[in-house]
Structure formats: C-alpha cells, structure tokens
Design an enzyme around this catalytic site. Structure first.
Site, PDB file in Angstrom:
ATOM      1  CG  ASN A   1      -3.669  -4.620   3.351  1.00 31.26           C
ATOM      2  OD1 ASN A   1      -3.290  -4.490   2.130  1.00 31.26           O
ATOM      3  ND2 ASN A   1      -3.229  -4.329   4.467  1.00 31.26           N
TER       4      ASN A   1
ATOM      5  NE  ARG B   1      -2.156  -1.291   3.465  1.00 32.42           N
ATOM      6  CZ  ARG B   1      -2.527  -1.016   4.684  1.00 32.42           C
ATOM      7  NH1 ARG B   1      -3.764  -0.303   4.976  1.00 32.42           N
ATOM      8  NH2 ARG B   1      -1.808  -1.219   5.739  1.00 32.42           N
TER       9      ARG B   1
END
Length: 88
Positions: free
Chosen positions: A36, A18
């Site tokens: 996520n 990320r």
C-alpha cells in the site's frame, strides 16, 4: 523473464487487494511484492514469464471483487531477481 511495476488507483486499500494479489501472483508463478502507498494506491513490482505476466497484469487491472480500480499504470523495469512474492 520480464519485469514490470504497476500503480493501481481507486478503492484498492482495505478490500483485500494485497492478499489476493499475492495469491494470484503465486498462481501465475510471478515473483516480486505488493504494498500500500500513503496516497491510497497500491504498488506492485512483478517478474515472470511473458504469458504469465500478461494474465497477472490483466487480473491487477480488475483486482478482487470488492476493489474498484479507477486507474492503472504499468511500466517496464529491470529484473531484480526476486525469489518469491511478498506483501509489504
């Protein structure tokens, strides 16, 4: 401007995916978000110019060095007019 969603599977959590997705999105002037998923995948919504989106998508298919992308799905979507790229 085009908009896409990506679902990325493999070793993509706990490897900085990320963080580096956000850095790469900013490099290519892509707006949207990354997060996520409970199933261990990473989900991305992205908007940007066609050439920048192609470069961003190519990066997402590989991810950072520690990631191991096993499956990558890309879908067209309607524009959401994001103003920045965020990690959720």
């Amino acid at each position: 401007m085009i908009a896409k969603t990506f679902k990325i599977y493999g070793k993509v959590q706990n490897v900085g995916f990320r963080f580096y997705t956000k850095k790469t999105a900013e490099k290519y002037h892509i707006k949207g978000f990354v997060k996520n998923q409970a199933d261990g995948s990473v989900y991305v919504e992205a908007e940007g110019g066609k050439l920048n989106m192609l470069a961003f998508e190519a990066w997402c298919k590989k991810g950072p060095d520690w990631a191991r992308v096993k499956e990558f799905k890309s879908f067209d979507k309607n524009l959401s007019n994001f103003t920045a790229f965020s990690v959720r």
